[in-house]
Design a protein around this motif. Structure first.
Motif, PDB file in Angstrom:
ATOM      1  N   GLY A  34      26.384 -26.324  -4.413  1.00 54.02           N
ATOM      2  CA  GLY A  34      26.140 -27.714  -5.352  1.00 54.02           C
ATOM      3  C   GLY A  34      24.592 -27.517  -5.552  1.00 54.02           C
ATOM      4  N   LYS A  35      23.558 -26.600  -5.237  1.00 53.80           N
ATOM      5  CA  LYS A  35      22.113 -26.567  -5.410  1.00 53.80           C
ATOM      6  C   LYS A  35      21.840 -25.788  -7.070  1.00 53.80           C
ATOM      7  CE  LYS A  35      21.219 -25.885  -0.241  1.00 53.80           C
ATOM      8  NZ  LYS A  35      20.586 -24.996   0.537  1.00 53.80           N
ATOM      9  N   SER A  36      20.502 -26.080  -7.238  1.00 55.25           N
ATOM     10  CA  SER A  36      20.321 -25.269  -8.413  1.00 55.25           C
ATOM     11  C   SER A  36      19.898 -24.026  -8.016  1.00 55.25           C
ATOM     12  CB  SER A  36      19.022 -26.055  -8.822  1.00 55.25           C
ATOM     13  OG  SER A  36      17.675 -25.960  -8.193  1.00 55.25           O
ATOM     14  N   ALA A  80      18.522 -22.053  -4.487  1.00 54.79           N
ATOM     15  CA  ALA A  80      19.251 -20.884  -4.218  1.00 54.79           C
ATOM     16  C   ALA A  80      18.195 -19.999  -4.034  1.00 54.79           C
ATOM     17  CB  ALA A  80      20.419 -20.536  -4.931  1.00 54.79           C
ATOM     18  N   ALA A  81      17.285 -19.598  -4.918  1.00 53.63           N
ATOM     19  CA  ALA A  81      16.377 -18.483  -5.191  1.00 53.63           C
ATOM     20  C   ALA A  81      15.370 -18.728  -3.924  1.00 53.63           C
ATOM     21  CB  ALA A  81      15.559 -18.378  -6.458  1.00 53.63           C
ATOM     22  N   ALA A  82      15.022 -19.959  -3.833  1.00 55.76           N
ATOM     23  CA  ALA A  82      13.929 -20.240  -2.829  1.00 55.76           C
ATOM     24  C   ALA A  82      14.525 -20.038  -1.483  1.00 55.76           C
ATOM     25  CB  ALA A  82      13.418 -21.645  -2.867  1.00 55.76           C
ATOM     26  N   GLY A 135      25.926 -17.602  -8.657  1.00 55.99           N
ATOM     27  CA  GLY A 135      27.311 -18.099  -7.731  1.00 55.99           C
ATOM     28  C   GLY A 135      27.091 -18.855  -6.611  1.00 55.99           C
ATOM     29  N   THR A 136      25.973 -18.541  -6.016  1.00 51.93           N
ATOM     30  CA  THR A 136      25.698 -19.425  -4.539  1.00 51.93           C
ATOM     31  C   THR A 136      25.121 -20.804  -5.111  1.00 51.93           C
ATOM     32  OG1 THR A 136      24.718 -17.296  -3.813  1.00 51.93           O
ATOM     33  CG2 THR A 136      23.971 -19.460  -2.617  1.00 51.93           C
ATOM     34  N   ASP A 163      14.488  -8.443  -8.255  1.00 48.59           N
ATOM     35  CA  ASP A 163      14.414  -9.488  -9.253  1.00 48.59           C
ATOM     36  C   ASP A 163      15.336  -8.774 -10.489  1.00 48.59           C
ATOM     37  OD1 ASP A 163      14.250 -11.543 -10.905  1.00 48.59           O
ATOM     38  OD2 ASP A 163      12.181 -11.291 -11.533  1.00 48.59           O
ATOM     39  N   THR A 164      16.626  -8.684 -10.594  1.00 45.60           N
ATOM     40  CA  THR A 164      17.423  -8.208 -11.711  1.00 45.60           C
ATOM     41  C   THR A 164      18.391  -8.981 -11.979  1.00 45.60           C
ATOM     42  OG1 THR A 164      18.908  -7.115  -9.758  1.00 45.60           O
ATOM     43  CG2 THR A 164      17.005  -5.636 -10.467  1.00 45.60           C
ATOM     44  N   ASP A 165      19.010  -8.682 -13.028  1.00 47.59           N
ATOM     45  CA  ASP A 165      20.238  -9.594 -13.622  1.00 47.59           C
ATOM     46  C   ASP A 165      21.467  -9.715 -12.663  1.00 47.59           C
ATOM     47  OD1 ASP A 165      18.881  -9.852 -16.023  1.00 47.59           O
ATOM     48  OD2 ASP A 165      20.353  -8.145 -16.886  1.00 47.59           O
ATOM     49  N   ARG A 166      21.604  -8.655 -11.783  1.00 47.77           N
ATOM     50  CA  ARG A 166      22.717  -8.702 -10.875  1.00 47.77           C
ATOM     51  C   ARG A 166      22.497  -9.958  -9.776  1.00 47.77           C
ATOM     52  NH1 ARG A 166      27.081  -6.411  -8.181  1.00 47.77           N
ATOM     53  NH2 ARG A 166      27.161  -6.444  -6.180  1.00 47.77           N
ATOM     54  N   LEU A 167      20.938  -9.633  -9.243  1.00 47.66           N
ATOM     55  CA  LEU A 167      20.623 -10.955  -8.142  1.00 47.66           C
ATOM     56  C   LEU A 167      20.754 -12.254  -8.965  1.00 47.66           C
ATOM     57  CD1 LEU A 167      19.289 -11.644  -5.750  1.00 47.66           C
ATOM     58  CD2 LEU A 167      17.096 -11.308  -6.530  1.00 47.66           C
TER      59      LEU A 167
END
Length: 259
Positions: free
Chosen positions: A203-205, A209-211, A197-198, A187-191
């Motif tokens: 076209g997802k939120s 994308a995280a889920a 971007g994903t 859980d970082t700014d890079r992730l």
């Protein structure tokens, strides 16, 4: 556990935020004097002050690009003889390999391979003379399981891993160790940037994308920087002197490998 490194000195590259900051904090909590490094003066100084206040140890804020000779000189001006070196640098953004120019490729190799070698060259002999040294390279789980789009990062860091696999054995008898940590999804700014971007591409939120990403991880969550920092601090400890030339994969079980 007392890590046995109180009073030691460390240079932690790219440590104003993210995993580098977590490593610096964990080392400071163990009583290590730390150099905080980054390229944004405000962030570097704020992190150095935060760690000093939280731990009571001395910190040094060094605003510098470690990929440059001037930046490296600034690091060693602040800490001429570190006992601990944590090599870390941001990776290139995701990009189709067809879009990479020669300049981009060379910049990526310098940032994620050459810099760590140069810094290690500058510290390793004095560590060997003092018969204590801990070098930790922060690489990526993509070294073990490369991801399309992160080819430059994976390739440069895989080269760094192979390079030090041999070097580590040459100084093991001097109580100098060289290991790498291969982080998965933390859980970082890079992730967060990668997930954004994903989300844009699919076209997802960002939450969706995280889920979806968490669903691919057996632990069903992202790692915390604090977990990563604790692992780094242990590899830098007095107790870790018999661990060298190793690559610690920390990815919540994502890569299904026994070795």
């Amino acid at each position: 556990m007392d890590l046995g490194i109180a009073g030691r000195k460390a240079i932690v590259c790219a440590s104003s935020r993210g995993l580098g900051k977590a490593c610096a904090m964990a080392l400071a909590e163990a009583g290590v004097e730390v150099v905080i490094n980054g390229r944004d003066a405000k962030t570097v100084e704020a992190t150095a002050a935060e760690i000093a206040k939280a731990t009571g140890v001395k910190t040094h804020a060094v605003v510098a690009d470690v990929a440059t000779a001037e930046g490296q000189k600034a690091l060693f001006a602040a800490c001429p003889d570190p006992d601990i070196l944590v090599n870390n640098n941001g990776g290139p953004p995701p990009r189709d390999f067809r879009e990479l120019t020669r300049e981009m490729i060379l910049d990526g190799v310098v940032a994620n391979m050459v810099v760590a070698i140069e810094l290690t060259q500058k510290v390793i002999d004095k560590m060997a003379e003092r018969r204590f040294g801990r070098i930790v390279n922060i690489t990526s789980s993509s070294v073990k399981a490369p991801l399309a789009g992160l080819d430059l990062s994976s390739g440069a860091r895989a080269g760094l891993t192979a390079f030090f696999a041999g070097v580590a054995r040459t100084v093991a008898d001097k109580n100098v160790t060289i290991n790498s940590i291969q982080p998965g999804a933390f859980d970082t700014d890079r992730l967060k940037g990668i997930l954004a971007g994903t989300a844009t591409r699919t076209g997802k939120s960002v939450d969706e994308a995280a889920a979806a990403r968490k669903a691919t991880i057996p632990a069903k969550r992202f790692g915390t920087p604090e977990e990563f920092g604790a692992a780094c601090a242990f590899l830098c400890s007095a107790q870790a002197g018999y661990i060298t030339g190793q690559n610690l994969l920390i990815d919540g079980g994502t890569i299904p490998t026994a070795f």
